[in-house]
Design a protein around this motif. Sequence first.
Motif, PDB file in Angstrom:
ATOM      1  N   LEU A   1      -8.570  11.540  -0.208  1.00 12.11           N
ATOM      2  CA  LEU A   1      -9.420  12.219  -1.188  1.00 12.11           C
ATOM      3  C   LEU A   1      -8.813  13.551  -1.622  1.00 12.11           C
ATOM      4  O   LEU A   1      -8.828  13.897  -2.806  1.00 12.11           O
ATOM      5  CB  LEU A   1     -10.822  12.464  -0.611  1.00 12.11           C
ATOM      6  N   LEU A   2      -8.282  14.295  -0.675  1.00 13.83           N
ATOM      7  CA  LEU A   2      -7.694  15.594  -1.006  1.00 13.83           C
ATOM      8  C   LEU A   2      -6.395  15.455  -1.797  1.00 13.83           C
ATOM      9  O   LEU A   2      -6.146  16.233  -2.712  1.00 13.83           O
ATOM     10  CB  LEU A   2      -7.446  16.392   0.276  1.00 13.83           C
ATOM     11  N   LEU A   3      -5.586  14.463  -1.438  1.00 13.39           N
ATOM     12  CA  LEU A   3      -4.287  14.291  -2.100  1.00 13.39           C
ATOM     13  C   LEU A   3      -4.386  13.645  -3.473  1.00 13.39           C
ATOM     14  O   LEU A   3      -3.557  13.897  -4.347  1.00 13.39           O
ATOM     15  CB  LEU A   3      -3.355  13.461  -1.226  1.00 13.39           C
TER      16      LEU A   3
ATOM     17  N   ALA B   1       0.479   7.357   6.384  1.00 14.00           N
ATOM     18  CA  ALA B   1       0.771   6.263   7.312  1.00 14.00           C
ATOM     19  C   ALA B   1       1.629   6.747   8.481  1.00 14.00           C
ATOM     20  O   ALA B   1       1.375   6.388   9.639  1.00 14.00           O
ATOM     21  CB  ALA B   1       1.460   5.117   6.577  1.00 14.00           C
ATOM     22  N   ALA B   2       2.635   7.558   8.203  1.00 13.48           N
ATOM     23  CA  ALA B   2       3.527   8.052   9.255  1.00 13.48           C
ATOM     24  C   ALA B   2       2.779   8.956  10.234  1.00 13.48           C
ATOM     25  O   ALA B   2       2.949   8.841  11.459  1.00 13.48           O
ATOM     26  CB  ALA B   2       4.711   8.797   8.636  1.00 13.48           C
ATOM     27  N   VAL B   3       1.950   9.842   9.709  1.00 11.25           N
ATOM     28  CA  VAL B   3       1.162  10.728  10.587  1.00 11.25           C
ATOM     29  C   VAL B   3       0.202   9.906  11.435  1.00 11.25           C
ATOM     30  O   VAL B   3       0.069  10.125  12.643  1.00 11.25           O
ATOM     31  CB  VAL B   3       0.406  11.795   9.751  1.00 11.25           C
ATOM     32  N   THR B   4      -0.467   8.946  10.822  1.00  9.64           N
ATOM     33  CA  THR B   4      -1.398   8.094  11.559  1.00  9.64           C
ATOM     34  C   THR B   4      -0.668   7.318  12.651  1.00  9.64           C
ATOM     35  O   THR B   4      -1.132   7.253  13.794  1.00  9.64           O
ATOM     36  CB  THR B   4      -2.113   7.124  10.604  1.00  9.64           C
TER      37      THR B   4
ATOM     38  N   PRO C   1       2.815  10.478  -0.718  1.00 10.67           N
ATOM     39  CA  PRO C   1       1.605  10.807   0.051  1.00 10.67           C
ATOM     40  C   PRO C   1       1.105   9.658   0.934  1.00 10.67           C
ATOM     41  O   PRO C   1       0.711   9.890   2.079  1.00 10.67           O
ATOM     42  CB  PRO C   1       0.572  11.156  -1.025  1.00 10.67           C
ATOM     43  N   THR C   2       1.135   8.432   0.442  1.00  9.61           N
ATOM     44  CA  THR C   2       0.647   7.326   1.266  1.00  9.61           C
ATOM     45  C   THR C   2       1.588   7.051   2.435  1.00  9.61           C
ATOM     46  O   THR C   2       1.137   6.733   3.538  1.00  9.61           O
ATOM     47  CB  THR C   2       0.435   6.038   0.440  1.00  9.61           C
TER      48      THR C   2
ATOM     49  N   SER D   1       0.799  -1.227   0.000  1.00  3.52           N
ATOM     50  CA  SER D   1       0.000   0.000   0.000  1.00  3.52           C
ATOM     51  C   SER D   1       0.830   1.274   0.000  1.00  3.52           C
ATOM     52  O   SER D   1       0.397   2.290  -0.533  1.00  3.52           O
ATOM     53  CB  SER D   1      -0.915   0.024   1.228  1.00  3.52           C
ATOM     54  N   LEU D   2       1.988   1.245   0.624  1.00  7.13           N
ATOM     55  CA  LEU D   2       2.805   2.457   0.735  1.00  7.13           C
ATOM     56  C   LEU D   2       3.701   2.563  -0.495  1.00  7.13           C
ATOM     57  O   LEU D   2       4.865   2.193  -0.479  1.00  7.13           O
ATOM     58  CB  LEU D   2       3.620   2.413   2.026  1.00  7.13           C
ATOM     59  N   ILE D   3       3.111   3.099  -1.555  1.00  3.93           N
ATOM     60  CA  ILE D   3       3.776   3.065  -2.858  1.00  3.93           C
ATOM     61  C   ILE D   3       4.266   4.422  -3.326  1.00  3.93           C
ATOM     62  O   ILE D   3       4.934   4.511  -4.340  1.00  3.93           O
ATOM     63  CB  ILE D   3       2.819   2.479  -3.922  1.00  3.93           C
TER      64      ILE D   3
END
Length: 106
Positions: free
Chosen positions: A101-103, A75-78, A70-71, A65-67
């Motif tokens: 959605l915004l990114l 993930a890091a912020v979460t 932005p992803t 998923s972390l491709i």
Amino acid sequence: MVAGAIGALLAALAVFVPPYLIVIAGAPYYRRFARNLQMKAFVQGVTAAAVGAIAGAAFILGRRSLIDVPTVFIAAVTFGLLSFKKIPEPLLILGAGVAGLLLFKG
């Protein structure tokens, strides 16, 4: 996705009802075995295995998923918020969805 709302309902029931029934069926016996040292050792082993399985699944999901930047950022912020703040997970998931959605609009 296969059978619409009915399929989703049946899938959810198939996932959540068996563990619920197992817990309900085992609850009366909990006090009887809670102080048993062998049972405690068994539960510790099962818990360690579950943690390993969950960590392995998280690693595989993360790798798939972390491709992009932005992803990875989401993930890091979460992860940071989960580690240092008492924010309910559903709110973090909703926030991450909005960030996605915004990114990625377009």
